[in-house]
Scaffold this active site. Structure first.
Site, short mmCIF file in Angstrom:
data_model
loop_
_atom_site.label_atom_id
_atom_site.label_comp_id
_atom_site.label_asym_id
_atom_site.label_seq_id
_atom_site.Cartn_x
_atom_site.Cartn_y
_atom_site.Cartn_z
N VAL A 201 76.66 -4.52 -28.57
CA VAL A 201 77.93 -3.79 -28.46
C VAL A 201 78.93 -4.21 -29.52
O VAL A 201 79.50 -3.37 -30.21
CB VAL A 201 78.54 -3.95 -27.05
N ALA A 203 78.37 -6.83 -31.97
CA ALA A 203 77.78 -7.73 -32.96
C ALA A 203 78.11 -9.17 -32.55
O ALA A 203 77.64 -9.62 -31.50
CB ALA A 203 78.26 -7.40 -34.36
N GLU A 259 76.69 5.17 -43.10
CA GLU A 259 75.25 5.28 -43.27
C GLU A 259 74.98 6.20 -44.46
O GLU A 259 75.88 6.91 -44.91
CB GLU A 259 74.62 5.87 -42.00
N ASP A 270 76.35 6.34 -32.11
CA ASP A 270 76.33 4.88 -31.99
C ASP A 270 77.31 4.42 -30.91
O ASP A 270 77.00 3.52 -30.12
CB ASP A 270 76.70 4.25 -33.34
N LYS A 274 76.71 2.43 -27.13
CA LYS A 274 77.43 1.24 -26.67
C LYS A 274 78.13 1.48 -25.34
O LYS A 274 78.16 0.59 -24.48
CB LYS A 274 78.44 0.81 -27.75
N GLY A 397 78.56 -6.06 -39.48
CA GLY A 397 78.19 -6.90 -40.61
C GLY A 397 77.03 -7.80 -40.25
O GLY A 397 76.87 -8.22 -39.10
#
Length: 423
Positions: A201, A203, A259, A270, A274, A397
């Site tokens: 969710v 990172a 992307e 995305d 989540k 990241g």
């Protein structure tokens, strides 16, 4: 900087959130060569070095996988000293090949290197190697999936039932078919193992851990709302009235946020995944399609294809220019009302309704305070009402995502500490 605001420090809830997230202390791993038990509910047999050892099998060796392995290798010695627990990479698989390492052989992966002795990838053989290595050395096995693919997610239930913990940033299991999700959770219970997915969710941003801790401590979650896309956070943080929306998307593309096909970001899928994961964490039986999504991709461009030979992203952004006036009207209207636009996902526990959409928020709202590509989430609960618990910080990241996985690995390692090292 990660921020946890509201009534957290100094309270029993604060202690639960900041010090009680290591759930590995109650796990039990059973393998053919080792039965692991203690008065504390979890003890791993020591290796020949006298230290309990966690053996990792890593699936996926792209940006996140390499960064994760690098973090583990850098911290091995310090963690052994601090926790009295060793951690080793037993095997790594990439798209076509894999490396099965002997105990103590993970130095071959230092600095992103790839071992010369590789074989064709076979996830079943990788799993068996990790399990047998842990069993032969009296250690504990754990599988790490750093991919975004369905194939590894289909293996989670098997891995967990066999005695291997699983940690992943892969959203497919947590947001995929509910039946598969249920089997994974049941296998975790039956195998005495842990399915850890904090990085799915936020990172490296702690979102699922605090949510789980609140519910286990007896709080009642009413609703959850947040900005869960670093790309869309950036776009709406820097977009101002008078600036074309297509220009901002182009800027995000140039900075590497989007992307290769910007529609993958603008579609909201995305964020939908989540929200599904968070909803299930709160006990809701939700399928991905139950979360309604208002896409930012104009309907005429959703199935659009670029001209032959054209760069997809550049061609799409050029087509997006036709909708700049429509988007300009939205941001101008919001700005005149003293509000900002934010792309937000959320759900209400009582009604079970969930959505992902573009919304307007007052300029003193927590969502208006985001910077650069921040993620932010608010938990409105029985205890955190009328002011919600707010968690904010970088949520994307390779480094922070790998750090989120590593945090889950540390949960397991803390649960393996021997009584002497725990003092």
């Amino acid at each position: 900087m990660t921020i946890l605001t509201s009534r957290i420090c100094g309270s029993k809830v604060g202690r639960a959130l900041t010090g009680g997230l290591a759930l590995g202390s109650t796990s039990i791993f059973r393998a053919s060569a080792a039965s692991i038990m203690s008065t504390d509910g979890a003890r791993c047999a020591a290796t020949s070095s006298g230290k309990p050892t966690l053996y990792l099998g890593v699936v996926g060796y792209g940006l996140v996988g390499k960064e994760f392995v690098s973090q583990v290798l850098r911290q091995q010695s310090a963690l052994e000293t601090e926790l009295g627990v060793r951690v080793e990479i037993a095997g790594v698989a990439r798209s076509k090949t894999m490396a099965l390492l002997q105990s103590g052989g993970d130095a071959a992966l230092a600095s992103g290197a790839w071992p010369s002795q590789e074989v064709s990838v076979d996830l079943d053989k990788l799993t068996q190697h990790v399990l047998s290595t842990a069993s032969a050395n009296g250690g504990r096995p754990m599988m790490i999936d750093s991919t975004a693919a369905d194939e590894p997610a289909d293996k989670y239930a098997e891995w967990l039932a066999a005695g291997a913990d699983v940690a992943t940033p892969n959203k497919k299991a947590g947001s995929g078919p509910y039946d598969r999700y249920t089997k994974i959770m049941e296998s975790s219970l039956s195998g005495g193992t842990q399915f850890l997915y904090e990085a799915t969710v936020g990172a490296g941003l702690p979102i699922l851990g605090p949510l789980k801790a609140l519910r286990q401590a007896g709080d009642e979650v009413k609703n959850v709302e947040g900005i869960f896309s670093g790309t869309l956070s950036y776009i709406f943080n820097v977009w101002k009235p008078g600036v074309k929306f297509s220009t901002i998307v182009a800027d995000a593309k140039e900075k590497g946020f989007t992307e290769p096909d910007p529609r993958d970001d603008l579609s909201g899928t995305d964020v939908q995944r989540k929200v599904t994961i968070l909803s299930r964490e709160c006990g809701l039986k939700v399928e991905l399609d139950d979360v309604t999504v208002k896409s930012l991709v104009p309907e005429k461009l959703q199935n659009w294809e670029p001209p032959a030979g054209a760069n997809l992203a550049d061609a799409f952004i050029k087509e997006l220019e036709a909708y700049d006036d429509e988007m300009e009207a939205l941001i101008t209207e919001a700005d005149k009302a003293g509000e900002v636009l934010r792309y937000v996902g959320g759900f209400d526990v009582a009604t079970g309704k969930s959505s992902v959409k573009l919304g307007r928020y007052p300029k003193d709202h927590p969502f208006a305070s985001t910077q650069f590509a921040d993620n932010i989430v608010t938990f409105n609960t029985k205890w955190y009402d009328p002011r919600p618990l707010v968690i904010q910080g970088p949520g994307a990241g390779a480094a922070v995502t790998a750090g989120g996985i590593f945090g889950n690995v540390l949960e397991v390692m803390r649960g393996m500490k021997s009584p002497k090292s725990a003092l």
